[in-house]
Motif scaffolding. Sequence first.
Motif, mmCIF file in Angstrom:
data_model
loop_
_atom_site.group_PDB
_atom_site.id
_atom_site.type_symbol
_atom_site.label_atom_id
_atom_site.label_comp_id
_atom_site.label_asym_id
_atom_site.label_seq_id
_atom_site.Cartn_x
_atom_site.Cartn_y
_atom_site.Cartn_z
ATOM 1 N N LEU A 199 6.655 36.794 -32.067
ATOM 2 C CA LEU A 199 6.910 35.521 -32.742
ATOM 3 C C LEU A 199 8.406 35.431 -33.008
ATOM 4 O O LEU A 199 8.975 36.323 -33.638
ATOM 5 N N VAL A 200 9.051 34.385 -32.553
ATOM 6 C CA VAL A 200 10.498 34.269 -32.731
ATOM 7 C C VAL A 200 10.856 32.963 -33.415
ATOM 8 O O VAL A 200 10.144 31.965 -33.317
ATOM 9 N N ARG A 201 11.982 33.001 -34.131
ATOM 10 C CA ARG A 201 12.496 31.813 -34.801
ATOM 11 C C ARG A 201 14.016 31.911 -34.848
ATOM 12 O O ARG A 201 14.600 32.992 -34.673
ATOM 13 N N ASP A 202 14.662 30.779 -35.110
ATOM 14 C CA ASP A 202 16.114 30.753 -35.296
ATOM 15 C C ASP A 202 16.397 30.957 -36.787
ATOM 16 O O ASP A 202 15.982 30.149 -37.630
ATOM 17 N N VAL A 238 6.441 33.689 -28.226
ATOM 18 C CA VAL A 238 5.989 32.413 -28.799
ATOM 19 C C VAL A 238 6.966 31.978 -29.885
ATOM 20 O O VAL A 238 7.348 32.787 -30.741
ATOM 21 N N ALA A 239 7.343 30.716 -29.853
ATOM 22 C CA ALA A 239 8.132 30.157 -30.955
ATOM 23 C C ALA A 239 7.233 30.039 -32.174
ATOM 24 O O ALA A 239 6.156 29.445 -32.114
ATOM 25 N N ALA A 240 7.640 30.611 -33.297
ATOM 26 C CA ALA A 240 6.814 30.632 -34.505
ATOM 27 C C ALA A 240 6.583 29.220 -35.022
ATOM 28 O O ALA A 240 7.518 28.417 -35.086
ATOM 29 N N PRO A 241 5.352 28.891 -35.407
ATOM 30 C CA PRO A 241 5.086 27.568 -35.992
ATOM 31 C C PRO A 241 5.872 27.396 -37.296
ATOM 32 O O PRO A 241 5.772 28.232 -38.200
ATOM 33 N N PRO A 242 6.657 26.349 -37.436
ATOM 34 C CA PRO A 242 7.501 26.207 -38.627
ATOM 35 C C PRO A 242 6.720 25.959 -39.908
ATOM 36 O O PRO A 242 7.232 26.199 -41.005
ATOM 37 N N ASP A 243 5.467 25.495 -39.787
ATOM 38 C CA ASP A 243 4.685 25.151 -40.977
ATOM 39 C C ASP A 243 3.697 26.262 -41.367
ATOM 40 O O ASP A 243 2.824 26.045 -42.196
ATOM 41 N N GLN A 244 3.838 27.440 -40.763
ATOM 42 C CA GLN A 244 2.966 28.567 -41.094
ATOM 43 C C GLN A 244 3.818 29.736 -41.558
ATOM 44 O O GLN A 244 4.917 29.958 -41.043
ATOM 45 N N ALA A 277 19.200 37.316 -25.853
ATOM 46 C CA ALA A 277 19.105 35.871 -26.084
ATOM 47 C C ALA A 277 19.800 35.486 -27.387
ATOM 48 O O ALA A 277 19.814 36.247 -28.353
ATOM 49 N N SER A 278 20.323 34.277 -27.415
ATOM 50 C CA SER A 278 21.077 33.798 -28.583
ATOM 51 C C SER A 278 20.207 33.041 -29.573
ATOM 52 O O SER A 278 20.488 33.033 -30.776
ATOM 53 N N ASP A 279 19.165 32.368 -29.079
ATOM 54 C CA ASP A 279 18.286 31.602 -29.958
ATOM 55 C C ASP A 279 16.927 31.456 -29.286
ATOM 56 O O ASP A 279 16.701 31.975 -28.185
ATOM 57 N N VAL A 280 16.009 30.746 -29.937
ATOM 58 C CA VAL A 280 14.651 30.624 -29.412
ATOM 59 C C VAL A 280 14.642 29.954 -28.051
ATOM 60 O O VAL A 280 13.979 30.408 -27.116
ATOM 61 N N SER A 281 15.379 28.862 -27.917
ATOM 62 C CA SER A 281 15.413 28.146 -26.641
ATOM 63 C C SER A 281 15.916 29.054 -25.518
ATOM 64 O O SER A 281 15.348 29.076 -24.414
ATOM 65 N N ASP A 282 16.964 29.806 -25.794
ATOM 66 C CA ASP A 282 17.528 30.719 -24.804
ATOM 67 C C ASP A 282 16.527 31.830 -24.461
ATOM 68 O O ASP A 282 16.354 32.197 -23.292
ATOM 69 N N ALA A 283 15.835 32.346 -25.468
ATOM 70 C CA ALA A 283 14.866 33.411 -25.236
ATOM 71 C C ALA A 283 13.720 32.922 -24.348
ATOM 72 O O ALA A 283 13.296 33.625 -23.407
ATOM 73 N N LEU A 284 13.210 31.732 -24.629
ATOM 74 C CA LEU A 284 12.125 31.191 -23.819
ATOM 75 C C LEU A 284 12.584 30.920 -22.394
ATOM 76 O O LEU A 284 11.866 31.198 -21.427
#
Length: 269
Positions: free
Chosen positions: A18-21, A165-171, A216-223
């Motif tokens: 699970l990844v996030r910025d 997976v990009a972590a859900p921001p509301d969880q 990777a630098s951020d979530v978008s880059d990692a994906l």
Amino acid sequence: MTAHAPAPAPKLAATILLVRDGASGLEVFMVQRHHKIDFATGAMVFPGGKIEASDSDARLREQSTGADALDADALAVRVGAIRETFEECGVLLARARGSAALVGADRLREIEARFRDRLNADEVGLADVALAEDLELACDLLVPYAHWVTPEMVPKRFDTYFFLVAAPPDQVALHDGGESVDSVWTTAQHALAEAEAGRRTIIFPTLMNLNLLGLASDVSDALERTRARALVTVRPTLGRTPDGKPELIVPPEAGYPPLPPALAKLPPA
């Protein structure tokens, strides 16, 4: 001459990064395993575990998005990854049927109260949860990240699929207090530094995947990097460093950067 017993067959397993910025850059969620768990005792790991029979429930295909092109095993691996992540840290990668958004915090609390303990106790499977709550599992969000098979020389072996997976921001991700006793959002660089300083135990496959994520630098880059990289199955082999010390070697075509010298060694037992 005594014949060697055949190596045990690896058990199918799955795990999710699970990844996030975050404020310090790209962060990944990790949990610390309970010291009584018989694999990776006390180690910092990504949420995940063995695939269960319930993860192959035939009803799940109709309750999953992104499942059309997956065979039965590939779907079970993704279902298992979603189930383990919900069980271990309370993040549920699922949508209300027909919705584009993942379940929000309020709905998640209701589902968690009804089913999380029962899932952990194997009283129900994820198919039961999805049908009861009219959910679709978000298999489409799981981006294949790595595939590792434990070497034959290790008595407890796993055939593990990693997903990004990009972590859900509301969880809110939080350890369960059972199998895992601590949790943290961390950058890959910080986690590696903690392991190098001896403040955290991190096993070899996790070290390698953290080191790869650190590119990777951020979530978008990692994906983007993950989707562009060829997925090469890693079966580590035992080799020797130039000074004769044992080390685990992964195929160069898998694209992993070398670990810091202090971490490039056999993992703890």
